[in-house]
Every structure is written in C-alpha cells, then in structure tokens.
Enzyme design. Sequence first.
Site, short mmCIF file in Angstrom:
data_model
loop_
_atom_site.label_atom_id
_atom_site.label_comp_id
_atom_site.label_asym_id
_atom_site.label_seq_id
_atom_site.Cartn_x
_atom_site.Cartn_y
_atom_site.Cartn_z
N HIS A 363 0.76 -1.14 -0.04
CA HIS A 363 -0.16 0.09 -0.08
C HIS A 363 0.95 1.23 -0.02
O HIS A 363 0.39 2.24 0.29
CB HIS A 363 -0.83 0.00 1.25
CG HIS A 363 -1.99 -1.14 1.42
ND1 HIS A 363 -3.35 -0.91 0.78
CD2 HIS A 363 -1.90 -2.42 1.77
CE1 HIS A 363 -3.88 -1.85 0.96
NE2 HIS A 363 -3.10 -2.53 1.48
N LYS A 556 -9.26 13.45 4.99
CA LYS A 556 -8.52 12.32 4.86
C LYS A 556 -7.52 12.50 6.00
O LYS A 556 -7.64 13.57 6.62
CB LYS A 556 -7.95 12.17 3.51
CG LYS A 556 -7.09 13.51 3.10
CD LYS A 556 -6.39 13.27 1.73
CE LYS A 556 -7.51 13.25 0.47
NZ LYS A 556 -7.53 12.45 -0.36
N ARG A 557 -6.84 11.27 6.56
CA ARG A 557 -5.71 11.59 7.20
C ARG A 557 -4.79 12.90 6.95
O ARG A 557 -4.62 13.03 5.89
CB ARG A 557 -5.03 10.26 7.54
CG ARG A 557 -5.54 9.24 8.17
CD ARG A 557 -5.95 9.56 9.59
NE ARG A 557 -4.52 9.56 10.49
CZ ARG A 557 -4.02 8.64 11.43
NH1 ARG A 557 -5.33 7.85 11.50
NH2 ARG A 557 -3.28 8.89 11.95
N LYS A 562 -0.13 14.41 1.47
CA LYS A 562 -1.60 14.55 0.93
C LYS A 562 -1.64 15.98 0.63
O LYS A 562 -2.52 16.23 0.11
CB LYS A 562 -2.39 13.98 1.95
CG LYS A 562 -2.42 12.30 2.16
CD LYS A 562 -3.57 11.83 3.24
CE LYS A 562 -3.15 10.51 3.42
NZ LYS A 562 -3.82 9.51 2.40
N LYS A 671 -15.25 7.63 -3.94
CA LYS A 671 -16.59 7.82 -3.06
C LYS A 671 -17.20 9.18 -3.44
O LYS A 671 -18.36 9.17 -3.58
CB LYS A 671 -16.37 7.90 -1.51
CG LYS A 671 -15.96 6.62 -1.00
CD LYS A 671 -15.59 6.78 0.34
CE LYS A 671 -14.56 5.19 0.84
NZ LYS A 671 -13.60 5.54 1.91
#
Length: 824
Positions: A363, A556-557, A562, A671
């Site tokens: 991952h 998100k985290r 990110k 999503k």
Amino acid sequence: AWRKFTPKPFSTTEEFEKETVRHIETTLARSLYNCDEAAAYAGTALAFRDRLVLDWNKTQQTQTFADQKRIYYLSLEFLMGRALDNAMLNVDKKDVAREGLDDLGFRMEDIISQEHDAALGNGGLGRLAACFLDSMASLNYPAWGYGLRYRYGIFKQEIVDGYQVEVPDYWLDFNPWEFPRHDITVDVQFYGNVNRWQDDEGKQQSSWEGGEIVKAIAFDVPIPGYKTPTCNNLRLWGSKAASGEFDFQKFNSGEYESSVADQQRAETISAVLYPNDNLERGKELRLKQQYFWCAASLYDIVRRFKKSKRPWKDFTSQVAIQLNDTHPTLAIPELLRILIDIEGLEWDEAWNIVQKTFGYTNHTVLPEALEKWSVPLMQHLLPRHLQIIYDINLHFLQFVERNFPKDREMLSRVSIIEESSPQMVRMAYLALIGSHKVNGVAELHSDLIKTTIFKDFVKIYGPDKFTNVTNGITPRRWLHQANPRLSELIASKLGGHEFLKDLTLLHKLESFVDEKEFRKDFRDIKYANKVRLAKHIKEHNGVTVNPAALFDVQVKRIHEYKRQQLNIFGVIHRYLQLKSMSAEDKKKAQPRVSIFGGKAAPGYWMAKTVIHLVNQVGKVVNSDPDVGDLLKVIFLEDYNVSKAEIITPASDISEHISTAGTEASGTSNMKFCLNGGLIIGTCDGANIEITREIGEQNIFLFGNLAEDVEDLRHAHLYEKYELDPQLAKVFESIRSGTFGDAGQFGALLNGIVEHGDYYLVSDDFASYVKTQELIDESFKNTEEWTSKMILSVARMGFFSSDRCIDEYAEAIWNVEPLVPKEDE
Ligand code: 26Q
C-alpha cells in the site's frame, strides 16, 4: 427433531416490533415506560442480529462441508463504521424497521445514530478491508477476516482552541455485533529459547521452549452480504493472561500487585490501535500485537484444515491467505514453524505450501512507511522465527547467487536482513519472497513498486509475480446507504437496484444526461445533501454556511504528502484576493466553503500544525465582514466513517492533491465521484484511472507528474530555488501575524522555503490556484456542471470493490463463490 425449533426471522412490521419489544423487555430487562433511544437502538440491533445469525450459521455450515478453498484476509485494521443500517439494508428490511420504530415513537435516523462507530483502523487501508469484507460476502465468496479486537480504536479527535486533542475511544460498552467465543482460544508464546537436536534418523530438529504464554480469545462478528444468504465471519482476537483472571497463588501469598500485573500485561497486547498512518515505528508492543494475531489466526486456520483430515498437499487447495500490507508478514515464518517443527514436514515441501498460500498487497512506496524490525528485538521476542527468517534468506540468496553470479552488490540489496547497526529485518522483502503474488493498489502504484522498491525482485522472479488490483469501494455503503435519495433516483431510471450488485450498469444513466427533469432531480439531491451538511456545520462549528456556495472538501488523514498545506495556502491566497477586490468584482466572485477534516497521528507535529493553521484561518476569515458568504473555512472535528457518510454526498468538489507518485491509490476520490462530486487532483494513484473512465473534461487535474518529482527535488537542493511569487505573498501574510502568532507556523513555512520543499508545494502552487479559478467559472455554469456530475456517476462502475474482489479471486486466490444451501 431440531428443525422444528429453528427460529424464523421476522418479516412484517408487526413481527419486527414484537421482536424489538421482546429484546428490550427481556434481553435488556428494560421497561417500555423508560425506553429511551439507546434502548430502542439496542432492541432494534438485537432483532436484526437474530436474523443475521440464522444466515451466519447456515453459511458456515455450507462452507465447512464444501470441498472448496476459503479466503483468509489478514488485516490489523478493519474500519467498519456502524453496522445496523448496513444490516437493515442487506436483509432488505429497512422500511419495515422504519415503520415499526415510528409506531414505537422513534425516528429511524435518531436510532441509527445511537451506534458507536467500530473504528478499528486509521484510514484508507482499514476502510479498504471493510469494503472487501462487504464485497466478499455480497459475491458469496467463502471468506474470513482476521484482526485484533482493540479495546480502544482510533482516538476521538477534539479541537480545543484550534488544536487537536486526543481522547480515548472506548467503544465496547455495548456492542451487540460481537460474539465472544470463550471456547475458542489459542495459547501464544513469546520470548524463551530454541533447542536444536538431531533425531534418531539424523534429521535436524528445533523446538521453541520457555518464555511466556498469552491467551487469545476469539470474538466473532457477522458480515452479511447484500440481499444474499451469505453471512461471513470476521474473527477478532482479544488477549488475556494465560493463567486466567489472576494468579491466585500469588494473590493468596500477599503479592496482590504482581498477580494483577501479569493479567494487565497480557491484556495490553490488544488494548489499543496504533494511530500511525503511513509511518512505521519499531515499538516492541506493536511487534507483539503482530505476532499474537498472526499466531492465533494461523493456529485457527490450521486447526480447521486438520479437522478435514486431508493430507498436507491439499492445504493450498483449501486455504488462501491475503496479507494486508506487511503488518501480518510474521504469518509466513509462523506457518513454516508449524509445518516443520510441529507437523514434521521437510523444508522444501513446507516452503512450497507457504508460497502458494500467501499473497501480499503493498500500500505504499514511502520509505518512512516500510516496516523494519531490529534483529536484536526479534531475537529476544521470537527467537525461533528469527532462525526461520535466516533460513528463508539463505535459500533465497543462494538462488539469487546462482542466477546472478556477476552481480555481487545485488545480494546485499535484496537480502531480508539489512546490514545496518543494529541489523534490521525488511518485512516487505520477506512478504514478497514468501508469497506467490504481490500487488499494488492502482496502476501507477503497481508500476512504481516494480521500478523502485522491488526493482531487483522483478529481475529475480520475472514480472509475472507482480500484478495490479486497483482499489474499489462498496456501492452499498457509499451510494445506497450514504445517499439514499440518489440511489432511488438512479433506480427509478434504471428500473431497479440491480446496479448495487453490478455497478457497471450505471453507464445506462448516460442516455438520460439531457433529460431536463432528471437533471433537476440530480441537482436537488446534491442541494439537499449540502443543506444537511450545512446543518451539521451549524451545530458543531457554530458557523452559518450557504448551501448554494461551492462546497470544497478535503477529508483524509493529515499527512504532508497528502498536502492539506497546499489547500490551506490556496485558501489564504483566495482570502487575500477577496480583501483587495472591488465591490463590483465581489459581485461576480463565486462563493465557496472550504471544508477540512482528518486526524493527525499524535506525535506528528507538522500535521498538527496544519490543523492549527486551518482553524486559525477559519477564525479570521469566518468573522471578516469584508468576505461574508464569499468564503468560509471549516474544520470538521473527528472525521470518521459515519461522518464520511454525511460529508461525501454533500461535496461539489473534493481535493486529492498528493505529490505525484506518493498516494498509492486513494479511495475517497472514488466515493466523492460516485456521489456526483467532482475532483481536483494530481496525476497520482487512482485519480489517473478515474480520469480515464470518466473523461478528462470531467475532472480538474493539475501539477507536476510523478516522473518529474525526483529531478525537481534534486533541483531544490542543488540549484537556485525561488518560491512561487503568489505563495510568497501567502507566507508574508502568515508571517505578519494575520492568523495569530506566526511563530507557531515557522516550521511549516521553513520546510518549504529553506528545507527543499520535499512535497513540491511551491512547484504546484500556480497550477493549483489556476485550476481552482477554472473550477469557479465552471461551477457558475450550472448546466455544464450538471452534465459533468451525471457523467461522472454514470462512468464510475469500474470502481466497485466487487470488481476488485473478482480480480483477486481470479488472479491471486483461485477461489469460486459458494452460495449457502437453503433448507428444503
Ligand atoms: C506500520 C507500522 C507500525 C505502526 C503503524 C503502521 C501503519 C499503520 C497503518 C502503516 C500504514 C498504515 C496505513 C496505510 C494506509 O492507509 N495506506 C493507504 O491505503 C489505501 C488503501 O490501499 C490507499 O488507497 C492509500 O493511498 C494508502 O495511503
């Protein structure tokens, strides 16, 4: 004789009420006169649980007697969220329950929201495991999940004065969805030492002696499939002292404290989920968790196999084990230990079984996330496993040496043991060597692992050992449950809910894209979902937001890769523009609500600084009368699965803006898109495949490409480096104290200005800002935007986790579905 006593599930509203009331009055021993929402939830959950249990028993019976392979999905994280809504939809009795609860004086939504999220995960990896369980059950695959029953899941996030504060998540107070199996236990050994000897035939034997024992107790959770009798099992292990409650001998001789201490030490193993996401920390307790869970699960799997009285050569036709990242890698030496030390198999035969049994999913390519354990720690905690790892390494390196005799450097590069001080065990290499397939989770990511971290292994094993399975999401939870009105609208156009079982059917929506009424219905639903989120924001943040504004969401985290910092710098840029805008220009500006959510790992200071900055910016912007409705900045506290169900359907645009090459896949991008939200994103992870599916005119891509990242980083460090001028203005305003004490944000800015801007925030800033301006213009054109929304939804069929599971089943597991037998 048993048959006539088998209970029958309820089907009418009246039967549902009867069952619910019976549970409230007898199971819970509560009088209906003081039945509050908590009791109504408990009664409803127990009524539905009864229904699941009947299917569950039947499914397990069918699977036991079928001559077929089972899938075992090993994951340290299962981010399940709430179970009741899901159970009601899967058995197709939500309307019955709604009516029944209404009769009893309750609103369905209030009852559903009584349930505590099962939050046994950090983020993407844990939620993926939950989506996979849903798909495996819905597609009738015989599958079990194995995990840990943490007493505390991911912490609850509170925001106090703009800072994250972590609060323990004690979720087990009342959990009707788990069944403790006090009769299913495994003794797990730690520490001790290894005895080696030659047996009568001169064969080398090993046994692991001494040390301490901790007991694993099974807790089973039913996993229902959607509109099918299949109900699979999720088995979570809890830890207990092997001696039972506490040591009575010690207790009686007056050593009260140490008798309780043993018990507490054992229970610590399953006490808490590690809250790190994409960061590994070599803590002993974490390694203990991993072995405890692997040993209990493997013992259980082998025990089940041995009950079938088959020869060992049949093991691989009965068992497929998937490793969710490297966290369960110890399962590999553990299975070898069982086969060789306990069952007496020869190395070659045991190794052959092991390799055919395991598959490994990677991952991440982030170096700081790759698991390594120190050799001395492993020697101390798991002495026999370390020897086995050395043996695996020896066989492997001999194989490499034979095939690449000229490449001496290769051996040290690919060795499972890193020659550092102390030496380290590289878990990803062990997982790869012990598995027959390795997969990444999106096309770009699967290509990247072959050219970076596993480059040598492609040479060694050839490319066929590596494959891609692009991630997906379950449309049951992320469309039907989270956005019931959209699900109904789609069903009305497609003539039923078949698309929830075959998401590719969504493509039929394309033929309605020009229908006026459909377009209006679609927009109305998005608006209603935004009204609902606006209400949530009003209640929790005390800020009024206009549902007609463009809702821009990043949830998100919190992680530097990110790039929530890119987002908030963009927001500040927008704010500065608004501040210097004429009244005339303001009339033309597109109102926007910037919504952030996500948890930072408790020890990750940079991530916590970003949360603080977002809150500080919100404080200033939201009360600035110059700005009014044109810009609002919201940080939503405690982002989790059940909040995601409210947020996801309410976004116009969502942000998936990682530095190219760093986000393995991302799943929230899917999503949002499935719910008619458009995406601003980089060419990273699954964004690339989403673009291919929905068309590049329906997504807003920006920024540098993965192939250029390395050169840019190099240039930052060794060539003259200039900050983007617009970003420089943003930094000036932060430094001048516009958003409070600038000292707080020094490290965040310096990472970019002085320390090489590793995540390329400055390099991507101009194209990010320009793309956001494009979005403003596009959103103002309601008709154009509506077409983009509808076409996105229509083209998302590929991203169902059902498709993923069929791909795993075919390319990695070699298993077939199995439908439970109905009673005659
Ligand atoms: C490792 C060692 C010690 C403690 C914690 C950990 C640890 C825990 C969780 C390491 C990584 C994680 C989680 C990683 C994760 O969620 N990765 C995400 O997986 C998603 C599903 O494949 C992808 O979509 C995301 O891109 C990826 O970041």
